[in-house]
Design a protein around this motif. Structure first.
Motif, PDB file in Angstrom:
ATOM      1  N   GLY A  82       0.471 -32.075 -24.763  1.00  0.00           N
ATOM      2  CA  GLY A  82      -0.627 -32.873 -25.308  1.00  0.00           C
ATOM      3  C   GLY A  82      -1.969 -32.596 -24.675  1.00  0.00           C
ATOM      4  N   SER A  83      -1.979 -32.269 -23.396  1.00  0.00           N
ATOM      5  CA  SER A  83      -3.194 -31.898 -22.677  1.00  0.00           C
ATOM      6  C   SER A  83      -2.767 -31.117 -21.445  1.00  0.00           C
ATOM      7  CB  SER A  83      -4.011 -33.132 -22.277  1.00  0.00           C
ATOM      8  OG  SER A  83      -3.277 -33.932 -21.378  1.00  0.00           O
ATOM      9  N   VAL A  84      -3.705 -30.437 -20.825  1.00  0.00           N
ATOM     10  CA  VAL A  84      -3.381 -29.662 -19.631  1.00  0.00           C
ATOM     11  C   VAL A  84      -2.993 -30.608 -18.502  1.00  0.00           C
ATOM     12  CG1 VAL A  84      -4.282 -28.090 -17.872  1.00  0.00           C
ATOM     13  CG2 VAL A  84      -4.875 -27.735 -20.272  1.00  0.00           C
ATOM     14  N   LYS A  85      -1.854 -30.348 -17.906  1.00  0.00           N
ATOM     15  CA  LYS A  85      -1.385 -31.079 -16.729  1.00  0.00           C
ATOM     16  C   LYS A  85      -1.542 -30.122 -15.547  1.00  0.00           C
ATOM     17  CE  LYS A  85      -0.013 -34.246 -19.576  1.00  0.00           C
ATOM     18  NZ  LYS A  85      -0.964 -35.218 -20.008  1.00  0.00           N
ATOM     19  N   SER A  86      -2.299 -30.518 -14.543  1.00  0.00           N
ATOM     20  CA  SER A  86      -2.620 -29.615 -13.441  1.00  0.00           C
ATOM     21  C   SER A  86      -1.648 -29.696 -12.274  1.00  0.00           C
ATOM     22  CB  SER A  86      -4.038 -29.902 -12.939  1.00  0.00           C
ATOM     23  OG  SER A  86      -4.107 -31.233 -12.455  1.00  0.00           O
ATOM     24  N   GLY A 113       4.227 -21.056 -18.438  1.00  0.00           N
ATOM     25  CA  GLY A 113       3.268 -22.037 -18.929  1.00  0.00           C
ATOM     26  C   GLY A 113       1.983 -21.392 -19.390  1.00  0.00           C
ATOM     27  N   SER A 114       1.276 -22.096 -20.276  1.00  0.00           N
ATOM     28  CA  SER A 114      -0.015 -21.639 -20.773  1.00  0.00           C
ATOM     29  C   SER A 114      -0.949 -22.827 -20.913  1.00  0.00           C
ATOM     30  CB  SER A 114       0.147 -20.949 -22.137  1.00  0.00           C
ATOM     31  OG  SER A 114      -1.115 -20.640 -22.703  1.00  0.00           O
ATOM     32  N   SER A 115      -2.188 -22.636 -20.528  1.00  0.00           N
ATOM     33  CA  SER A 115      -3.208 -23.670 -20.708  1.00  0.00           C
ATOM     34  C   SER A 115      -4.102 -23.370 -21.898  1.00  0.00           C
ATOM     35  CB  SER A 115      -4.075 -23.781 -19.445  1.00  0.00           C
ATOM     36  OG  SER A 115      -3.302 -24.230 -18.366  1.00  0.00           O
ATOM     37  N   THR A 116      -3.918 -22.186 -22.506  1.00  0.00           N
ATOM     38  CA  THR A 116      -4.850 -21.748 -23.545  1.00  0.00           C
ATOM     39  C   THR A 116      -4.283 -21.680 -24.950  1.00  0.00           C
ATOM     40  OG1 THR A 116      -4.314 -19.438 -23.054  1.00  0.00           O
ATOM     41  CG2 THR A 116      -6.194 -20.399 -21.893  1.00  0.00           C
ATOM     42  N   SER A 117      -2.973 -21.492 -25.102  1.00  0.00           N
ATOM     43  CA  SER A 117      -2.421 -21.303 -26.443  1.00  0.00           C
ATOM     44  C   SER A 117      -0.934 -21.644 -26.474  1.00  0.00           C
ATOM     45  CB  SER A 117      -2.615 -19.847 -26.873  1.00  0.00           C
ATOM     46  OG  SER A 117      -1.903 -19.569 -28.060  1.00  0.00           O
ATOM     47  N   PHE A 122       1.102 -16.930 -21.794  1.00  0.00           N
ATOM     48  CA  PHE A 122       2.073 -17.573 -20.908  1.00  0.00           C
ATOM     49  C   PHE A 122       2.237 -16.767 -19.624  1.00  0.00           C
ATOM     50  CE2 PHE A 122       3.146 -19.686 -24.818  1.00  0.00           C
ATOM     51  CZ  PHE A 122       3.505 -20.949 -24.397  1.00  0.00           C
ATOM     52  N   ALA A 123       2.145 -17.460 -18.502  1.00  0.00           N
ATOM     53  CA  ALA A 123       2.390 -16.847 -17.199  1.00  0.00           C
ATOM     54  C   ALA A 123       3.767 -17.297 -16.724  1.00  0.00           C
ATOM     55  CB  ALA A 123       1.319 -17.282 -16.198  1.00  0.00           C
ATOM     56  N   GLU A 124       4.600 -16.327 -16.373  1.00  0.00           N
ATOM     57  CA  GLU A 124       5.958 -16.672 -15.940  1.00  0.00           C
ATOM     58  C   GLU A 124       5.918 -17.361 -14.587  1.00  0.00           C
ATOM     59  OE1 GLU A 124       9.930 -14.352 -14.640  1.00  0.00           O
ATOM     60  OE2 GLU A 124       9.098 -13.755 -16.583  1.00  0.00           O
ATOM     61  N   VAL A 153       4.602 -25.535 -22.138  1.00  0.00           N
ATOM     62  CA  VAL A 153       5.637 -25.020 -21.257  1.00  0.00           C
ATOM     63  C   VAL A 153       6.682 -24.341 -22.130  1.00  0.00           C
ATOM     64  CG1 VAL A 153       7.459 -25.618 -19.615  1.00  0.00           C
ATOM     65  CG2 VAL A 153       5.229 -26.763 -19.493  1.00  0.00           C
ATOM     66  N   LYS A 154       6.986 -23.103 -21.773  1.00  0.00           N
ATOM     67  CA  LYS A 154       7.937 -22.305 -22.547  1.00  0.00           C
ATOM     68  C   LYS A 154       9.201 -22.071 -21.732  1.00  0.00           C
ATOM     69  CE  LYS A 154       8.015 -18.070 -25.282  1.00  0.00           C
ATOM     70  NZ  LYS A 154       7.177 -16.926 -25.713  1.00  0.00           N
ATOM     71  N   VAL A 155      10.324 -22.303 -22.380  1.00  0.00           N
ATOM     72  CA  VAL A 155      11.629 -22.064 -21.779  1.00  0.00           C
ATOM     73  C   VAL A 155      12.314 -20.993 -22.617  1.00  0.00           C
ATOM     74  CG1 VAL A 155      13.861 -23.091 -21.233  1.00  0.00           C
ATOM     75  CG2 VAL A 155      11.766 -24.433 -20.925  1.00  0.00           C
ATOM     76  N   ILE A 156      12.671 -19.876 -21.988  1.00  0.00           N
ATOM     77  CA  ILE A 156      13.349 -18.769 -22.678  1.00  0.00           C
ATOM     78  C   ILE A 156      14.792 -18.741 -22.207  1.00  0.00           C
ATOM     79  CG2 ILE A 156      13.429 -16.275 -23.045  1.00  0.00           C
ATOM     80  CD1 ILE A 156      10.397 -16.245 -22.453  1.00  0.00           C
ATOM     81  N   LEU A 157      15.718 -18.811 -23.156  1.00  0.00           N
ATOM     82  CA  LEU A 157      17.140 -18.845 -22.843  1.00  0.00           C
ATOM     83  C   LEU A 157      17.810 -17.554 -23.303  1.00  0.00           C
ATOM     84  CD1 LEU A 157      16.315 -21.848 -24.325  1.00  0.00           C
ATOM     85  CD2 LEU A 157      18.343 -22.363 -22.992  1.00  0.00           C
ATOM     86  N   ASP A 158      18.674 -17.025 -22.460  1.00  0.00           N
ATOM     87  CA  ASP A 158      19.438 -15.833 -22.794  1.00  0.00           C
ATOM     88  C   ASP A 158      20.912 -16.204 -22.644  1.00  0.00           C
ATOM     89  OD1 ASP A 158      20.327 -13.300 -23.347  1.00  0.00           O
ATOM     90  OD2 ASP A 158      19.256 -12.331 -21.707  1.00  0.00           O
TER      91      ASP A 158
END
Length: 190
Positions: A82-86, A113-117, A122-124, A153-158
């Motif tokens: 919803g908004s950037v959490k620092s 996570g990404s603060s821009t898009s 996304f930075a791992e 916040v992105k979660v990638i599952l393998d």
């Protein structure tokens, strides 16, 4: 002997007393929206758009959602905070596993996570880890670090076994633990 009287504003007193009560960690993901790639299988176990952030982590088939075995690896979920959490300090992913029912454990879960898009930048942050026992149960994969700043916040599952289902019960994004300035100052007077 002189007596000194001083007053403490009620708001400060409430903060001090509340600071001594064990507080629940702040889950930024609670009730937030998310997207999945490939899309979650909504006709199977169902996903009304909130199962992964509704706070329900019971061990059962009902409160889970995910992908069937035909979905390509890797599989990902992006949560909009919803908004950037620092001050993000941990991400907890609860995965349902039932090897006998072709619901595989995850061999890897990456957190970024990404603060821009919601789709780029996304930075791992690292990998979430757990110890699987092979039992039919919920397994909690946890990433800790930071604090990091992000809105998405992105979660990638393998999946450990290609062709098996991947089912999730909950994704939580917790605020980094810290101390209150009011609490620290109050300690000086105790």
């Amino acid at each position: 002997m002189r007596k000194f009287w001083f007053s403490i504003p009620v708001a400060v007193l409430v903060l001090v007393v509340a600071g001594n009560i064990s507080a629940q960690p702040v889950n930024y993901a609670a009730g937030m929206t998310y997207t999945a790639d490939p899309p979650l299988r909504t006709d199977w176990l169902g996903d009304s758009g909130g199962e992964l952030t509704d706070g329900v982590k019971d061990w059962a088939w009902g409160p889970v959602t995910g992908w069937d075995g035909s979905a390509a690896n890797p599989r990902s979920v992006v949560i909009d905070l919803g908004s950037v959490k620092s001050d993000i300090g941990s991400v907890v992913v609860t995965v349902f596993v039932s090897v006998g029912s072709a619901v595989a454990p995850q061999k890897q879960i990456l957190v970024s996570g990404s603060s821009t898009s919601a789709t780029a930048g996304f930075a791992e942050w690292g990998e979430a880890v757990t110890k699987d026992t092979g039992d039919e149960a919920n397994y909690t994969y946890t990433w800790t670090g930071g604090p990091f700043a992000a809105r998405w916040v992105k979660v990638i599952l393998d999946s450990q076994t290609p062709g098996h289902h991947s089912l999730l019960s909950e994704i939580e994004v917790f605020k980094a633990e810290g101390s209150s300035a009011v609490g620290d100052e109050w300690m000086l007077y105790q």
